[in-house]
Design an enzyme around this catalytic site. Structure first.
Site, PDB file in Angstrom:
ATOM      1  CD  GLU A   1     -12.530   4.542  22.869  1.00  0.00           C
ATOM      2  OE1 GLU A   1     -13.463   3.776  22.528  1.00  0.00           O
ATOM      3  OE2 GLU A   1     -11.881   5.223  22.048  1.00  0.00           O
TER       4      GLU A   1
ATOM      5  CB  SER B   1      -0.936   0.014   1.214  1.00  0.00           C
ATOM      6  OG  SER B   1      -1.875  -1.035   1.138  1.00  0.00           O
TER       7      SER B   1
ATOM      8  CD  GLU C   1     -10.819   2.699  18.701  1.00  0.00           C
ATOM      9  OE1 GLU C   1      -9.981   2.228  19.506  1.00  0.00           O
ATOM     10  OE2 GLU C   1     -12.045   2.685  18.915  1.00  0.00           O
TER      11      GLU C   1
END
Length: 539
Positions: free
Chosen positions: A236, A112, A291
């Protein structure tokens, strides 16, 4: 054994002819003739849109090869209680379709990083390198000096447009990183990921380049832990050590970003509640990191914490489109690839379906006459669509024809991957296995820890201004040049000059379903005016 195979095949034929799920109208030849004629007429009615693209909306399905594309179409239909095969994806409606060759300079099958450098920077390069030419060597810092190449995102920013990146991976991952970073290693997410030799030679990590290289208006994805000092608790997951900050240099890049935007309305958010509260009309800059690393798969996403790719795409467009000069936005469905690497076809297909819904939202929010929308994959995966499944059979199910070993196999399989199982020379018996489960790992022919990429050409689909440039079989690096030409950004400004030298010729746009305009006096008058204007130019 030969008799058994014949018996099985005969049974299959009996089932096939006795259990057809085809619609009654499909048995009538006129159904297919009429459908084909309507499609033919819509293609004949199309007129080229030769406007200068004010906006570029670029959707990238990471790992979304042709097989994934086809299987996702079927799944999307089956999730809507249809047979699936005849489903029309949003991306199916794009009138211009081509193929791109994905090889890198040094490998037959690329990754990628190399592919992103090709389609975003317009230059093919080596495996694992980002934003540099093939003169740079993987992992060798000194080799990247003087080999840097810029991306279409920077060209658009230099032209006065607003720019943004939206991804379902970390924002430092290969695809988004190619819009802003120059690095000899795609793995240098933070300074903690770099060897001391690279740092002493003057190379910087990808996260720091996110701030220093290009002024990006919208940054949405994951990757919080690469932005904060080592040991910083994640908001989180405060008890998860793996989610804590990684930086050795003590920098808090999130805080630095906020200080850099002093005097502007710049919002940093990490959860859906705060994200939903961001007003696009009053926001100049947005950094949303949901995240510590990559985002969750769509089917496992907690909507209370993380927005969908449809929601992030919409927010980005609404912020960027306030610029009267237009925008460039990259939207990556990055976890299609990661699901394939894990051999989880169900996850990969659901990610591709989610991307298709984001594409639909993008078309809804923009005007086709001024927005070039391009959809493509960077590379494929060794996933096969095989057997003789009945019409309407679950794309995640099993072929009704079994193997010579009298064991079933799934319609979707991998050439290699973690799903290879062989006990005493026998394949596993999956008759009682739920192959539709999200965590099911598809069978593979060769055992590897992570499914590799594959090297076949990938589809490129386009609509809007100069969409006809994206046809034929092209090198992957051509894509960046074609997008830049259409929008008059970068070095090649001939399209702008052509537009100012000749009177504007209005085009007849096709609708969202790819059909042409309805016949009637308005369409006829528009056609005549176009012809007259063209004749005037020729005279």
């Amino acid at each position: 054994m030969e008799l058994t195979r014949v018996t099985v095949f005969a049974l299959f034929l009996l089932l096939a002819f006795g259990s057809s799920s085809a619609k009654v109208e499909e048995e009538n030849p006129e159904f297919w003739r009429s459908q084909a004629q309507k499609t033919l007429q819509s293609v004949l009615d199309r007129k080229l849109n030769t406007n200068v693209a004010k906006n570029i909306l670029f959707f990238l399905g990471d790992g979304m090869g042709i097989t994934t594309y086809t299987a996702a179409r079927i799944l999307k239909g089956q999730l809507q209680n249809q047979t699936g095969e005849e489903t029309v994806m949003t991306m199916d409606t794009f009138p211009s379709v081509g193929l791109a060759k994905t090889y890198s300079v040094d490998f037959q099958i690329a990754d990628s990083a190399a592919t992103a450098t090709a389609y975003l920077c317009g230059v093919k390069t080596n495996l694992n390198t980002i934003g540099v030419s093939a003169a740079a060597r993987n992992g060798v810092c000194k080799s990247q000096k003087g080999s840097e190449v810029t991306s279409i995102l920077k060209w658009a920013k230099d032209a006065g447009k607003s720019v943004g990146i939206v991804t379902t991976t970390r924002v430092q991952h290969a695809t988004p990183a190619a819009t802003y970073a120059h690095t000899a290693s795609r793995k240098w997410y933070s300074d903690a990921d770099m060897p001391s030799s690279a740092k002493s030679d003057g190379c910087t990590d990808i996260s720091s380049q996110l701030l220093q290289n290009t002024d990006i208006d919208v940054i949405i994805g994951g990757g919080r832990k690469y932005m904060t000092p080592r040991g910083t608790k994640d908001p989180e997951y405060p008890l998860d050590y793996g989610s804590r900050g990684k930086r050795k240099d003590g920098r808090n890049l999130i805080t630095e970003w906020q200080k850099m935007k002093a005097g502007k309305v710049a919002r940093y958010v990490w959860n859906n509640t705060d994200f939903s509260a961001v007003d696009p009309e009053t926001t100049d800059y947005l950094m949303a990191l949901f995240e510590p690393g990559d985002l969750r798969f769509e089917v496992e996403r907690d909507p209370k914490m993380d927005p969908s790719i449809v929601e992030t795409t919409e927010k980005a467009i609404r912020i960027l489109q306030k610029n009267p000069k237009g925008f460039f936005l990259l939207v990556e469905g990055g976890r299609i690839d990661q699901a394939h690497h894990a051999g989880r076809a169900s996850m990969a297909l659901h990610e591709a379906v989610a991307l298709d819904y984001a594409i639909a939202k993008g078309l809804e929010l923009t005007k086709e006459q001024e927005t070039l929308t391009v959809v493509m994959a960077d590379h494929s995966h060794p996933i096969t669509f095989n057997g003789y499944p009945f019409r309407g059979q679950s794309i995640l199910g099993k072929s009704p024809v079994w193997g010579k070993d009298m064991l079933p196999y799934t319609t979707l399989m991998y050439g290699n991957g973690p799903g290879h199982t062989n006990a005493n020379g026998k394949r596993p018996d999956i008759r009682n296995v739920d192959t539709k489960a999200k965590d099911y790992i598809q069978l593979s022919a060769v055992p590897v820890e992570s499914t590799t990429h594959s090297g076949e050409d990938v589809a490129v689909l386009a609509r809007g201004p100069m969409a006809h440039l994206f046809q034929g079989v092209q090198e992957q690096n051509y894509i960046a040049h074609a997008m830049a030409y259409a929008a008059c950004v970068g070095a090649d400004l001939r399209h702008c000059q052509e537009q100012t030298e000749a009177p504007e010729v209005h085009t007849i746009a096709y609708d969202r379903n790819g059909a042409g305009p309805a016949c009637g006096s308005v369409a006829l008058l528009s056609s005549l005016l176009s012809v007259l204007l063209a004749l005037t130019v020729l005279m």
